[in-house]
Design a protein around this motif. Sequence first.
Motif, mmCIF file in Angstrom:
data_model
loop_
_atom_site.group_PDB
_atom_site.id
_atom_site.type_symbol
_atom_site.label_atom_id
_atom_site.label_comp_id
_atom_site.label_asym_id
_atom_site.label_seq_id
_atom_site.Cartn_x
_atom_site.Cartn_y
_atom_site.Cartn_z
ATOM 1 N N LYS A 103 0.738 -1.384 -0.161
ATOM 2 C CA LYS A 103 -0.148 0.155 0.072
ATOM 3 C C LYS A 103 0.505 1.403 -0.124
ATOM 4 O O LYS A 103 0.299 2.439 0.277
ATOM 5 N N ASN A 104 2.327 1.422 -0.063
ATOM 6 C CA ASN A 104 3.024 2.264 0.327
ATOM 7 C C ASN A 104 2.707 3.283 0.937
ATOM 8 O O ASN A 104 3.033 4.458 0.824
ATOM 9 N N GLU A 105 3.405 2.251 2.242
ATOM 10 C CA GLU A 105 2.767 3.582 3.410
ATOM 11 C C GLU A 105 4.609 4.345 3.434
ATOM 12 O O GLU A 105 5.099 3.243 2.918
ATOM 13 N N SER A 106 4.139 4.708 3.414
ATOM 14 C CA SER A 106 6.040 6.121 3.618
ATOM 15 C C SER A 106 6.211 5.714 5.396
ATOM 16 O O SER A 106 5.280 5.786 6.304
ATOM 17 N N ILE A 107 7.982 6.066 5.796
ATOM 18 C CA ILE A 107 8.598 5.578 6.643
ATOM 19 C C ILE A 107 8.614 7.116 7.419
ATOM 20 O O ILE A 107 9.000 7.708 8.475
ATOM 21 N N ALA A 108 7.752 8.022 6.782
ATOM 22 C CA ALA A 108 8.388 9.496 7.506
ATOM 23 C C ALA A 108 6.348 9.217 8.121
ATOM 24 O O ALA A 108 6.367 9.714 9.230
#
Length: 251
Positions: free
Chosen positions: A230-235
């Motif tokens: 789901k392309n979660e961001s490490i931000a």
Amino acid sequence: MDKNISFTLKVWRQNGPTAKGHFDTFEMKDIPGDTSFLEMLDILNEQLIEARQEPFVFDHDCREGICGMCSLYINGHPHGPATGATTCQLYMRRFKDGDVITVEPWRSAAFPVIKDCMVDRGAFDKIIQAGGYTTVRTGQPQDANAILIPKEDADEAMDCATCIGCGACVAACKNGSAMLFVSSKVSQLALLPQGRPEAAKRAKAMVMTMEELGFGNCTNTRACEAECPKNESIANIARLNREFISAKLAD
Ligand code: FES
């Protein structure tokens, strides 16, 4: 029309969390390219049942990329070679005739094997439970414009909420860290005013439960972000760290 392919399939077989596992090898013949990966495994299981052998056990439910149940480690990648897609969204056209396809379970101390490639991801449920509830005042319905939320915040919260809790981040991480999952779940609420009242309590409780359950620490390899369907961001992880530190300072 996608052409048919034939390939060697190696699947992990294991009778339980402490049993010794091994690979079984099958030659799959003339599988249409428009067959999904899970349908291909269904074909394998039909063949095994016809041959009076035990079917291969794997998790699945919606087969539409929304439930997070499918969880196969395929040729060294959680959910296989496609980016931004779950195992159930992977099609055999991604592979070539003569390929060797290796299928393994998520490997993490916090996700014990139940059987073959089905693992127990109850640890994620325990982390969610530790996060508690979101305050919702009952009574007269509020005017829709009573709580104004900037569009950027609403969009970002929605992006975080697309995490389906499949566990690919844990499987991809050499430390078995669940930080991408936890940070996405903390962020989806922390970004909205309705999630602020319990934000500090939630971040602390979820991080502490994650540690108790045996997940590893984040060392910023970014493997989780690269493999997340789901392309979660490490931000989100940076936001979780800020939430956690300010909660500790407030203590
Ligand atoms: S089976 Fe639901 S996301 Fe794959």
